[in-house]
Design a protein around this motif. Structure first.
Motif, mmCIF file in Angstrom:
data_model
loop_
_atom_site.group_PDB
_atom_site.id
_atom_site.type_symbol
_atom_site.label_atom_id
_atom_site.label_comp_id
_atom_site.label_asym_id
_atom_site.label_seq_id
_atom_site.Cartn_x
_atom_site.Cartn_y
_atom_site.Cartn_z
ATOM 1 N N LEU A 229 0.816 -1.211 0.000
ATOM 2 C CA LEU A 229 0.000 0.000 0.000
ATOM 3 C C LEU A 229 0.850 1.262 0.000
ATOM 4 C CD1 LEU A 229 -2.942 -0.778 2.460
ATOM 5 C CD2 LEU A 229 -3.066 -0.430 -0.011
ATOM 6 N N TYR A 230 1.898 1.257 0.780
ATOM 7 C CA TYR A 230 2.715 2.461 0.923
ATOM 8 C C TYR A 230 4.170 2.158 0.592
ATOM 9 C CZ TYR A 230 -1.392 4.104 3.460
ATOM 10 O OH TYR A 230 -2.677 4.449 3.809
ATOM 11 N N PRO A 232 7.686 2.441 -2.212
ATOM 12 C CA PRO A 232 8.101 1.773 -3.467
ATOM 13 C C PRO A 232 8.641 0.375 -3.190
ATOM 14 C CG PRO A 232 9.831 3.250 -2.747
ATOM 15 C CD PRO A 232 8.726 3.370 -1.724
ATOM 16 N N PHE A 233 7.786 -0.508 -2.702
ATOM 17 C CA PHE A 233 8.227 -1.832 -2.283
ATOM 18 C C PHE A 233 7.527 -2.920 -3.092
ATOM 19 C CE2 PHE A 233 8.228 0.767 1.717
ATOM 20 C CZ PHE A 233 9.602 0.964 1.754
ATOM 21 N N SER A 234 8.312 -3.870 -3.574
ATOM 22 C CA SER A 234 7.786 -5.057 -4.241
ATOM 23 C C SER A 234 8.226 -6.276 -3.435
ATOM 24 C CB SER A 234 8.315 -5.159 -5.678
ATOM 25 O OG SER A 234 7.810 -6.323 -6.320
ATOM 26 N N PRO A 235 7.346 -6.799 -2.571
ATOM 27 C CA PRO A 235 7.749 -7.867 -1.645
ATOM 28 C C PRO A 235 8.264 -9.122 -2.327
ATOM 29 C CG PRO A 235 5.622 -6.944 -1.017
ATOM 30 C CD PRO A 235 5.953 -6.383 -2.359
ATOM 31 N N ILE A 236 7.792 -9.416 -3.534
ATOM 32 C CA ILE A 236 8.248 -10.640 -4.185
ATOM 33 C C ILE A 236 9.758 -10.592 -4.420
ATOM 34 C CG2 ILE A 236 7.758 -9.785 -6.520
ATOM 35 C CD1 ILE A 236 7.065 -12.677 -7.283
ATOM 36 N N TYR A 237 10.294 -9.420 -4.732
ATOM 37 C CA TYR A 237 11.739 -9.290 -4.916
ATOM 38 C C TYR A 237 12.457 -9.318 -3.570
ATOM 39 C CZ TYR A 237 11.236 -8.219 -9.865
ATOM 40 O OH TYR A 237 10.969 -8.307 -11.211
ATOM 41 N N GLY A 238 11.834 -8.727 -2.545
ATOM 42 C CA GLY A 238 12.432 -8.749 -1.223
ATOM 43 C C GLY A 238 12.548 -10.161 -0.681
ATOM 44 N N PHE A 342 11.798 0.633 11.798
ATOM 45 C CA PHE A 342 11.410 0.425 10.411
ATOM 46 C C PHE A 342 10.757 -0.941 10.203
ATOM 47 C CE2 PHE A 342 14.266 4.000 9.703
ATOM 48 C CZ PHE A 342 13.617 4.680 8.684
ATOM 49 N N ALA A 343 11.183 -1.933 10.959
ATOM 50 C CA ALA A 343 10.562 -3.257 10.853
ATOM 51 C C ALA A 343 9.110 -3.207 11.315
ATOM 52 C CB ALA A 343 11.343 -4.277 11.671
ATOM 53 N N ALA A 344 8.850 -2.475 12.399
ATOM 54 C CA ALA A 344 7.474 -2.319 12.886
ATOM 55 C C ALA A 344 6.606 -1.634 11.833
ATOM 56 C CB ALA A 344 7.463 -1.531 14.194
ATOM 57 N N ALA A 345 7.167 -0.586 11.206
ATOM 58 C CA ALA A 345 6.420 0.121 10.158
ATOM 59 C C ALA A 345 6.148 -0.791 8.966
ATOM 60 C CB ALA A 345 7.203 1.357 9.713
ATOM 61 N N MET A 346 7.128 -1.610 8.597
ATOM 62 C CA MET A 346 6.949 -2.509 7.463
ATOM 63 C C MET A 346 5.906 -3.587 7.761
ATOM 64 S SD MET A 346 7.874 -3.004 4.328
ATOM 65 C CE MET A 346 9.429 -2.134 4.080
ATOM 66 N N ILE A 347 5.876 -4.070 8.998
ATOM 67 C CA ILE A 347 4.871 -5.069 9.380
ATOM 68 C C ILE A 347 3.471 -4.477 9.285
ATOM 69 C CG2 ILE A 347 3.968 -6.400 11.335
ATOM 70 C CD1 ILE A 347 6.890 -6.854 12.193
ATOM 71 N N VAL A 348 3.304 -3.242 9.791
ATOM 72 C CA VAL A 348 1.999 -2.569 9.694
ATOM 73 C C VAL A 348 1.603 -2.403 8.232
ATOM 74 C CG1 VAL A 348 0.770 -0.417 10.146
ATOM 75 C CG2 VAL A 348 2.243 -1.397 11.908
ATOM 76 N N ASN A 349 2.551 -1.988 7.402
ATOM 77 C CA ASN A 349 2.309 -1.830 5.972
ATOM 78 C C ASN A 349 1.866 -3.157 5.347
ATOM 79 O OD1 ASN A 349 2.174 -0.710 3.417
ATOM 80 N ND2 ASN A 349 4.384 -0.418 3.199
ATOM 81 N N GLY A 350 2.546 -4.246 5.723
ATOM 82 C CA GLY A 350 2.203 -5.555 5.173
ATOM 83 C C GLY A 350 0.833 -6.028 5.602
ATOM 84 N N ALA A 356 -6.293 -4.890 2.849
ATOM 85 C CA ALA A 356 -6.874 -4.131 1.740
ATOM 86 C C ALA A 356 -7.198 -5.049 0.561
ATOM 87 C CB ALA A 356 -5.924 -3.017 1.316
ATOM 88 N N LEU A 357 -6.308 -5.983 0.275
ATOM 89 C CA LEU A 357 -6.578 -6.954 -0.800
ATOM 90 C C LEU A 357 -7.786 -7.818 -0.457
ATOM 91 C CD1 LEU A 357 -2.918 -8.083 -1.637
ATOM 92 C CD2 LEU A 357 -4.402 -6.643 -3.038
#
Length: 403
Positions: A229-230, A232-238, A342-350, A356-357
């Motif tokens: 959602l927020y 420029p992240f593409s989790p499949i590449y991560g 940043f890990a906490a923020a990324m978890i919330v984003n995920g 949302a999906l």
């Protein structure tokens, strides 16, 4: 004269940390662990009869279930039921082992419970989306992870050692780029949370850049290729980079051809699995390679497996050292705090992305809202927002396996 970072007359901080507790001193489960152990045993005893009845019903009339749900959904249901059975049995074993204070064995059993619980969560996600059952799985997963972290006989001492080691880190190590390197020689980098997290983040961003440039060069259009959602992240590449790193870290000195084929296999299998999970959980089709060279169900193909192999070689042989240098740009005395934030923020984003999906799917399927989280997503992430944010995705309700 430059002042020494460590006073030679004082005890070595590492020795001081090691002397806090005898490494081989046996430990016993405390009262909290024993209470959790008893609860896990009770949960296993209560769950086993119900799960056994479900298995009997599946065995007695499997044809009817296949006719009602379809073959794919039936397979997922069967996997879920047997994973719940395994979770109850192994969870009960974990409880018994904790009561007996066999902490080393309990640590190994806890790892098995974690894996089984994740499998159950994935099956539940594909069958019912973000249902209330997912919350129970998440709570169970968190509890078992806490238990596994606490009971590991080496972790309490390791935490003290790590605190001592942080005091011994110097700016000189950061400048040389040796911070985060695996000096044991078993791999290129240390597979600790800090390194793994920042590799994930950096490669999520790199993935978006690669996808954007590729689409512009191929189709001459600018498309948003982000997968969250927020940001420029593409989790499949991560996650792909993490798989490459974990699998190939030990083999970074191996010949290029070895790394290429291993990377192609890992990347192709990972791309196939992600496509399969997205389709059966949300009906999402993010890519379709049907009709292309060596296409495997349209989920991956020979060309992209070749690209995965090439990326794996570039990653292990060239990019990983430079990524480690990027990670080491974080001030060494702030790296753990920054990583946690940043890990906490990324978890919330995920979590918000998955929610949302799920709400997007429910709106298209005319499913009534069942939770405050779905209402929040319906309000802030409507169909127009989702279509604009995830431009490469489309939802086909017939492809999902929701029951």
């Amino acid at each position: 004269m430059k002042k020494s970072a460590v006073d030679d007359t004082s005890p070595h901080p590492l020795e001081e940390a090691l002397n806090l507790e005898e490494p081989d001193k046996p430990r016993k489960a405390n009262l909290v662990l024993k209470i959790l152990a008893i609860l896990m045993i009770i949960a296993a005893v209560v769950a086993l009869p119900t799960i056994a009845l479900i298995i009997v019903s599946l065995v007695m009339d499997p044809t009817q279930l296949v006719n009602e749900l379809g073959a794919t959904t039936t397979v997922i249901v069967v996997v879920l039921v047997f994973s719940l059975l395994a979770s109850a049995v192994v969870g009960g074993m974990l409880g018994i082992t904790l009561l007996r204070s066999k902490l080393r064995n309990a640590r190994r059993i806890a790892d098995i419970v974690i894996v089984i619980t994740i499998i159950s969560m994935l099956c539940e996600l594909m069958l019912a989306g973000l249902s209330l059952a997912m919350l129970s799985y998440a709570i169970r997963l968190i509890i078992v992870i806490i238990i596994a972290t606490y009971i590991d006989p080496t972790l309490s001492q390791e935490r003290r050692v790590q605190r001592a080691l942080r005091k011994m880190e110097t700016r000189d190590e950061v400048e040389k780029g040796t911070l985060g390197r695996d000096e044991s020689g078993r791999g290129y980098i240390k597979l600790d949370f800090c390194n793994i997290f920042w590799i994930f983040v950096i490669c999520c961003v790199i993935g978006v850049l690669i996808e954007t440039v590729y689409v512009v060069a191929k189709d001459h259009i600018l498309m948003d290729r982000a997968g969250m959602l927020y940001g420029p992240f593409s989790p499949i590449y991560g996650f792909g980079a993490l798989l490459m790193t974990v699998a190939l870290n030990r083999f970074y000195k191996k010949p290029i051809i070895f790394i290429f084929f291993f990377s192609a296999l890992i990347g192709g299998a990972f791309e196939y699995l992600v496509s399969w999970l997205m389709e059966f959980a949300f009906g999402i089709v993010a890519w379709d390679y049907t009709g292309t060279f060596l296409s495997i169900d349209g989920r991956t193909n020979g060309m992209y497996m070749f690209f995965w192999g090439l990326l794996g070689c570039l990653w292990i042989k060239l990019a990983l050292p430079n990524v480690l240098k990027l990670v080491n740009l974080i001030p060494w005395n702030l790296r753990y705090t920054a990583t946690t934030i940043f890990a906490a923020a990324m978890i919330v984003n995920g979590v918000l992305t998955v929610a949302a999906l799920d709400s997007w799917f429910q709106r298209l399927a005319d499913v009534e809202s069942t939770s405050a989280l779905v209402d929040f997503c319906n309000k802030h992430y409507d169909n127009e927002f989702m279509e604009h944010r995830f431009q490469s995705m489309s939802i086909d309700l017939d492809k999902a396996t929701r029951t």
